[in-house]
Design an enzyme around this catalytic site. Structure first.
Site, mmCIF file in Angstrom:
data_model
loop_
_atom_site.group_PDB
_atom_site.id
_atom_site.type_symbol
_atom_site.label_atom_id
_atom_site.label_comp_id
_atom_site.label_asym_id
_atom_site.label_seq_id
_atom_site.Cartn_x
_atom_site.Cartn_y
_atom_site.Cartn_z
ATOM 1 N N GLY A 51 1.529 -4.049 -8.190
ATOM 2 C CA GLY A 51 2.429 -4.301 -7.073
ATOM 3 C C GLY A 51 1.758 -5.196 -6.059
ATOM 4 N N GLN B 30 0.268 -9.505 1.700
ATOM 5 C CA GLN B 30 -1.056 -9.498 1.064
ATOM 6 C C GLN B 30 -1.505 -10.891 0.628
ATOM 7 O OE1 GLN B 30 0.085 -5.997 -1.621
ATOM 8 N NE2 GLN B 30 -2.115 -5.729 -1.380
ATOM 9 N N CYS C 261 -5.484 -0.626 -4.136
ATOM 10 C CA CYS C 261 -4.749 -1.686 -3.451
ATOM 11 C C CYS C 261 -5.504 -2.996 -3.649
ATOM 12 C CB CYS C 261 -4.654 -1.357 -1.966
ATOM 13 S SG CYS C 261 -3.754 -2.586 -1.008
ATOM 14 N N LEU C 262 -4.765 -4.061 -3.960
ATOM 15 C CA LEU C 262 -5.421 -5.363 -4.177
ATOM 16 C C LEU C 262 -6.106 -5.863 -2.910
ATOM 17 C CD1 LEU C 262 -2.851 -7.219 -6.472
ATOM 18 C CD2 LEU C 262 -4.964 -6.032 -7.102
ATOM 19 N N HIS D 167 4.219 2.531 -1.742
ATOM 20 C CA HIS D 167 2.972 1.877 -1.315
ATOM 21 C C HIS D 167 3.265 0.450 -0.829
ATOM 22 C CE1 HIS D 167 -1.465 0.802 -2.208
ATOM 23 N NE2 HIS D 167 -0.892 -0.355 -1.937
ATOM 24 N N GLU D 168 4.096 -0.271 -1.586
ATOM 25 C CA GLU D 168 4.391 -1.668 -1.232
ATOM 26 C C GLU D 168 5.270 -1.761 0.019
ATOM 27 O OE1 GLU D 168 2.518 -3.691 -2.614
ATOM 28 O OE2 GLU D 168 1.949 -2.419 -4.294
ATOM 29 N N HIS E 237 3.295 -1.551 3.061
ATOM 30 C CA HIS E 237 2.674 -2.830 3.448
ATOM 31 C C HIS E 237 3.583 -3.635 4.375
ATOM 32 C CE1 HIS E 237 -1.107 -3.255 1.327
ATOM 33 N NE2 HIS E 237 -0.576 -2.911 0.176
HETATM 34 ZN ZN ZN Z 1 -1.566 -2.298 -1.508
#
Ligand code: ZN
Length: 174
Positions: free
Chosen positions: A46, A51, A94-95, A136-137, A140
């Site tokens: 995701g 991000q 998380c990226l 989660h996304e 963000h």
């Molecule tokens: Zn994340």
């Protein structure tokens, strides 16, 4: 398609709430494709626009297993309209916080309204990993990170570690 540089903790951009997308056009679709490319390359399941430094309410996901066919989702202006009473716990990563994982408890099922990549109104009800990932996304898009759902002690340690790493890189952006 272009792989975009990822914004990493503790970059303050990650804390910025994203703006509603007003128009779904070819530019936006191209950007969604770049986000998918970036996510697959990382690899991740995701990615929110913030991000890669764009504060707009769009996210991409693909929770299909590696051996399966790709199953990309693009969600524009996603909104959780209901969540189930049951909770599930996943070890999230998380990226933007590479190589850090922690267990997070979230509603096990959610219903999300959104616009698809053609700008059409859509709705989905998810459970399992999809439900965790979409929450989660969407966090963000509101400037919230998964480490906000863990203890302050653990969170402070992670932020400290990534602040140190950022200093070593000579900036907070790669
Ligand atoms: Zn994340």
């Amino acid at each position: 398609m272009t792989i975009k540089p990822l914004v990493l903790l503790p970059d303050p951009i990650l804390r910025q709430p994203s703006k509603t997308v007003e128009r779904v056009d070819d530019d936006l679709r191209r950007f969604a494709d770049d986000m998918l490319e970036t996510m697959y390359d990382a690899p991740g399941i995701g990615l929110a626009a913030i991000q890669v430094g764009e504060p707009i309410r769009m996210l991409v996901m693909d929770v299909s297993k590696e051996e399966d066919e790709k199953n990309p989702f693009v969600l524009i202006n996603p909104e959780i309209v209901s969540s189930g009473d049951d909770v599930s716990t996943y070890e999230e990563g998380c990226l933007s916080i590479p190589d850090y994982y922690a267990e997070v408890e979230r509603p096990a099922t959610v219903t999300v309204n959104y616009l698809d990549r053609d700008g059409n109104k859509a709705s989905l009800t998810a459970d399992g990993l999809f439900a965790t990932c979409v929450q989660h996304e969407i966090d963000h898009l509101n400037g919230v990170l998964f480490i906000d759902h863990i203890s302050k002690l653990k969170r402070d340690m992670v932020v400290k570690k990534f602040t140190k790493l950022a200093k070593q890189r000579g900036g907070t952006r790669l």
